[in-house]
Design a protein around this motif. Structure first.
Motif, PDB file in Angstrom:
ATOM      1  N   THR A  46      -4.093 -50.126 -72.991  1.00  0.00           N
ATOM      2  CA  THR A  46      -5.436 -49.794 -72.523  1.00  0.00           C
ATOM      3  C   THR A  46      -5.367 -48.338 -72.089  1.00  0.00           C
ATOM      4  OG1 THR A  46      -5.831 -52.043 -71.733  1.00  0.00           O
ATOM      5  CG2 THR A  46      -7.255 -50.317 -70.858  1.00  0.00           C
ATOM      6  N   VAL A  47      -5.976 -47.474 -72.875  1.00  0.00           N
ATOM      7  CA  VAL A  47      -5.854 -46.030 -72.656  1.00  0.00           C
ATOM      8  C   VAL A  47      -7.039 -45.515 -71.847  1.00  0.00           C
ATOM      9  CG1 VAL A  47      -5.563 -43.775 -73.731  1.00  0.00           C
ATOM     10  CG2 VAL A  47      -4.653 -45.828 -74.864  1.00  0.00           C
ATOM     11  N   TYR A  48      -6.729 -44.881 -70.721  1.00  0.00           N
ATOM     12  CA  TYR A  48      -7.735 -44.226 -69.890  1.00  0.00           C
ATOM     13  C   TYR A  48      -7.592 -42.717 -70.113  1.00  0.00           C
ATOM     14  CZ  TYR A  48      -7.913 -48.695 -67.381  1.00  0.00           C
ATOM     15  OH  TYR A  48      -8.037 -50.028 -67.048  1.00  0.00           O
ATOM     16  N   ALA A  49      -8.534 -42.122 -70.825  1.00  0.00           N
ATOM     17  CA  ALA A  49      -8.504 -40.689 -71.118  1.00  0.00           C
ATOM     18  C   ALA A  49      -9.530 -39.996 -70.218  1.00  0.00           C
ATOM     19  CB  ALA A  49      -8.807 -40.444 -72.582  1.00  0.00           C
ATOM     20  N   ILE A  50      -9.045 -39.173 -69.303  1.00  0.00           N
ATOM     21  CA  ILE A  50      -9.876 -38.586 -68.255  1.00  0.00           C
ATOM     22  C   ILE A  50     -10.171 -37.119 -68.544  1.00  0.00           C
ATOM     23  CG2 ILE A  50     -10.034 -38.097 -65.778  1.00  0.00           C
ATOM     24  CD1 ILE A  50      -7.955 -40.290 -65.311  1.00  0.00           C
ATOM     25  N   ASP A  51     -11.397 -36.689 -68.285  1.00  0.00           N
ATOM     26  CA  ASP A  51     -11.719 -35.260 -68.231  1.00  0.00           C
ATOM     27  C   ASP A  51     -11.466 -34.782 -66.803  1.00  0.00           C
ATOM     28  OD1 ASP A  51     -12.514 -35.254 -70.853  1.00  0.00           O
ATOM     29  OD2 ASP A  51     -14.669 -35.167 -70.432  1.00  0.00           O
ATOM     30  N   SER A  52     -10.520 -33.874 -66.630  1.00  0.00           N
ATOM     31  CA  SER A  52     -10.240 -33.350 -65.291  1.00  0.00           C
ATOM     32  C   SER A  52     -11.453 -32.606 -64.736  1.00  0.00           C
ATOM     33  CB  SER A  52      -9.036 -32.406 -65.327  1.00  0.00           C
ATOM     34  OG  SER A  52      -7.860 -33.110 -65.681  1.00  0.00           O
ATOM     35  N   ARG A  53     -11.539 -32.509 -63.415  1.00  0.00           N
ATOM     36  CA  ARG A  53     -12.695 -31.885 -62.763  1.00  0.00           C
ATOM     37  C   ARG A  53     -13.022 -30.518 -63.356  1.00  0.00           C
ATOM     38  NH1 ARG A  53     -11.830 -30.747 -56.607  1.00  0.00           N
ATOM     39  NH2 ARG A  53     -11.676 -33.035 -56.515  1.00  0.00           N
ATOM     40  N   GLY A  54     -14.323 -30.323 -63.610  1.00  0.00           N
ATOM     41  CA  GLY A  54     -14.786 -29.050 -64.140  1.00  0.00           C
ATOM     42  C   GLY A  54     -14.543 -28.847 -65.615  1.00  0.00           C
ATOM     43  N   GLN A  55     -14.067 -29.884 -66.309  1.00  0.00           N
ATOM     44  CA  GLN A  55     -13.749 -29.765 -67.732  1.00  0.00           C
ATOM     45  C   GLN A  55     -14.335 -30.960 -68.483  1.00  0.00           C
ATOM     46  OE1 GLN A  55      -9.319 -28.340 -67.774  1.00  0.00           O
ATOM     47  NE2 GLN A  55      -9.863 -28.983 -65.717  1.00  0.00           N
ATOM     48  N   GLY A  56     -14.573 -30.770 -69.789  1.00  0.00           N
ATOM     49  CA  GLY A  56     -15.203 -31.838 -70.544  1.00  0.00           C
ATOM     50  C   GLY A  56     -16.569 -32.162 -69.946  1.00  0.00           C
ATOM     51  N   GLU A  57     -16.781 -33.447 -69.662  1.00  0.00           N
ATOM     52  CA  GLU A  57     -18.056 -33.888 -69.103  1.00  0.00           C
ATOM     53  C   GLU A  57     -17.984 -34.158 -67.599  1.00  0.00           C
ATOM     54  OE1 GLU A  57     -20.343 -36.713 -71.423  1.00  0.00           O
ATOM     55  OE2 GLU A  57     -18.986 -36.422 -73.123  1.00  0.00           O
ATOM     56  N   SER A  58     -16.864 -33.814 -66.976  1.00  0.00           N
ATOM     57  CA  SER A  58     -16.751 -34.010 -65.529  1.00  0.00           C
ATOM     58  C   SER A  58     -17.462 -32.894 -64.769  1.00  0.00           C
ATOM     59  CB  SER A  58     -15.269 -34.066 -65.111  1.00  0.00           C
ATOM     60  OG  SER A  58     -14.667 -35.242 -65.603  1.00  0.00           O
ATOM     61  N   ALA A  59     -17.886 -33.208 -63.556  1.00  0.00           N
ATOM     62  CA  ALA A  59     -18.634 -32.248 -62.742  1.00  0.00           C
ATOM     63  C   ALA A  59     -17.744 -31.091 -62.293  1.00  0.00           C
ATOM     64  CB  ALA A  59     -19.224 -32.958 -61.519  1.00  0.00           C
ATOM     65  N   LYS A  60     -18.380 -29.933 -62.120  1.00  0.00           N
ATOM     66  CA  LYS A  60     -17.656 -28.750 -61.664  1.00  0.00           C
ATOM     67  C   LYS A  60     -17.536 -28.749 -60.145  1.00  0.00           C
ATOM     68  CE  LYS A  60     -18.727 -25.605 -65.463  1.00  0.00           C
ATOM     69  NZ  LYS A  60     -19.263 -24.277 -65.829  1.00  0.00           N
ATOM     70  N   PRO A  61     -16.337 -28.502 -59.618  1.00  0.00           N
ATOM     71  CA  PRO A  61     -16.153 -28.414 -58.172  1.00  0.00           C
ATOM     72  C   PRO A  61     -16.421 -26.989 -57.686  1.00  0.00           C
ATOM     73  CG  PRO A  61     -14.041 -28.203 -59.230  1.00  0.00           C
ATOM     74  CD  PRO A  61     -15.062 -28.363 -60.340  1.00  0.00           C
ATOM     75  N   SER A  62     -16.383 -26.811 -56.388  1.00  0.00           N
ATOM     76  CA  SER A  62     -16.589 -25.472 -55.831  1.00  0.00           C
ATOM     77  C   SER A  62     -15.355 -24.593 -56.024  1.00  0.00           C
ATOM     78  CB  SER A  62     -16.915 -25.568 -54.334  1.00  0.00           C
ATOM     79  OG  SER A  62     -15.887 -26.258 -53.640  1.00  0.00           O
ATOM     80  N   GLU A  63     -14.185 -25.222 -56.137  1.00  0.00           N
ATOM     81  CA  GLU A  63     -12.945 -24.481 -56.387  1.00  0.00           C
ATOM     82  C   GLU A  63     -11.946 -25.411 -57.075  1.00  0.00           C
ATOM     83  OE1 GLU A  63     -10.706 -24.807 -52.130  1.00  0.00           O
ATOM     84  OE2 GLU A  63     -12.302 -23.303 -52.288  1.00  0.00           O
ATOM     85  N   TYR A  64     -10.881 -24.804 -57.598  1.00  0.00           N
ATOM     86  CA  TYR A  64      -9.898 -25.568 -58.369  1.00  0.00           C
ATOM     87  C   TYR A  64      -8.505 -25.480 -57.751  1.00  0.00           C
ATOM     88  CZ  TYR A  64     -13.354 -25.700 -62.158  1.00  0.00           C
ATOM     89  OH  TYR A  64     -14.483 -25.902 -62.897  1.00  0.00           O
ATOM     90  N   HIS A  65      -7.893 -26.645 -57.584  1.00  0.00           N
ATOM     91  CA  HIS A  65      -6.503 -26.726 -57.147  1.00  0.00           C
ATOM     92  C   HIS A  65      -5.855 -27.941 -57.799  1.00  0.00           C
ATOM     93  CE1 HIS A  65      -7.222 -23.653 -54.122  1.00  0.00           C
ATOM     94  NE2 HIS A  65      -8.255 -24.342 -53.696  1.00  0.00           N
ATOM     95  N   TYR A  66      -4.622 -27.790 -58.215  1.00  0.00           N
ATOM     96  CA  TYR A  66      -3.933 -28.900 -58.877  1.00  0.00           C
ATOM     97  C   TYR A  66      -3.782 -30.110 -57.961  1.00  0.00           C
ATOM     98  CZ  TYR A  66      -2.675 -25.750 -62.710  1.00  0.00           C
ATOM     99  OH  TYR A  66      -2.714 -24.890 -63.773  1.00  0.00           O
ATOM    100  N   VAL A  67      -3.558 -29.876 -56.689  1.00  0.00           N
ATOM    101  CA  VAL A  67      -3.402 -30.996 -55.760  1.00  0.00           C
ATOM    102  C   VAL A  67      -4.685 -31.821 -55.689  1.00  0.00           C
ATOM    103  CG1 VAL A  67      -3.061 -31.637 -53.340  1.00  0.00           C
ATOM    104  CG2 VAL A  67      -1.576 -29.939 -54.388  1.00  0.00           C
ATOM    105  N   ASP A  68      -5.842 -31.140 -55.676  1.00  0.00           N
ATOM    106  CA  ASP A  68      -7.125 -31.863 -55.672  1.00  0.00           C
ATOM    107  C   ASP A  68      -7.265 -32.712 -56.930  1.00  0.00           C
ATOM    108  OD1 ASP A  68      -7.767 -30.671 -53.269  1.00  0.00           O
ATOM    109  OD2 ASP A  68      -8.976 -29.088 -54.182  1.00  0.00           O
ATOM    110  N   MET A  69      -6.830 -32.172 -58.061  1.00  0.00           N
ATOM    111  CA  MET A  69      -6.902 -32.921 -59.308  1.00  0.00           C
ATOM    112  C   MET A  69      -5.975 -34.138 -59.280  1.00  0.00           C
ATOM    113  SD  MET A  69      -7.054 -29.821 -62.089  1.00  0.00           S
ATOM    114  CE  MET A  69      -8.476 -28.714 -62.189  1.00  0.00           C
TER     115      MET A  69
END
Length: 220
Positions: A46-69
């Protein structure tokens, strides 16, 4: 499908049946880079393919950090009650995977990463120059800029990883061999495989090769 996790909306797709497998793409990409691989994997997982925040169809955050992701992935696993998935991450996805293993490794059964650095200094000079050009050309997109500042994973943090970990790297990757060797050295019991003739993304993006490698490691 969309899911809201602690204020962050992520898009993801679920395909197939079997053992759960989460797949994380690289910087500026989307889950679609795995389309060809998922055609093979869906027969076993069962494959869960995720768009990381701010990419693909996911919402854009106010800032980007790997830990938040990484916390996005942790919250995703907890919210959907996914039991001990395999976590595969490519490039930025591999960095996120490392942080998940450091922060909540008890949630995953296995970590497979490819083309992954632990600091910006782990990128070859040519790659850093290209990222800097793209950053300026994009009007200083913070998503691209993140790669010039992060991650900053310490070897002491790598030593905290106890989940079985498999490390892949192309022989012509943009990651310095010294950085890949650090991963192998400090993650206890990990394995490392260099893929002859492959670049950073050639065996991952729109390729079935990564599917076969994932299944190979799962059977070990």
């Amino acid at each position: 499908m969309y899911i809201q996790l602690d204020g962050q909306v992520l898009y993801y797709e679920v395909t197939g049946e079997g053992r759960p497998l989460i797949m994380l793409h690289g910087n500026g990409e989307s889950h679609e880079i795995f389309d060809e691989a998922i055609e093979l994997l869906k027969e076993h997982y069962t494959v869960y393919a995720i768009d990381s925040r701010g990419q693909g169809e996911s919402a854009k955050p106010s800032e980007y950090h790997y830990v938040d992701m990484a916390y996005d992935v942790i919250n995703f696993i907890l919210s959907l009650h996914i039991k001990m998935p395999i976590l595969y991450g490519f490039s930025d996805g591999g960095i996120i995977g490392l942080y998940v293993a450091i922060l909540r490794g008890n949630l995953i059964s296995k970590l497979i990463i490819s083309g992954t650095n632990i600091s910006p200094k782990g990128l070859k000079h040519s790659a850093i120059s290209e990222i800097k050009r793209d950053y300026k050309k994009s009007g200083f997109d913070p998503l691209i800029g993140m790669m010039l500042k992060e991650p900053n994973i310490q070897t002491s943090e790598l030593e905290q990883i106890t989940v079985p970990t498999h490390i892949l790297v192309g022989s012509n990757d943009m990651i310095k061999p010294s950085d890949t060797k650090k991963l192998s050295k400090y993650i206890m019991g990990s394995s490392m495989k260099e893929l002859p003739g492959e670049t950073h993304s050639s065996y991952v993006v729109h390729s079935t090769k990564i599917a076969n490698l994932i299944m190979e490691y799962d059977n070990q």
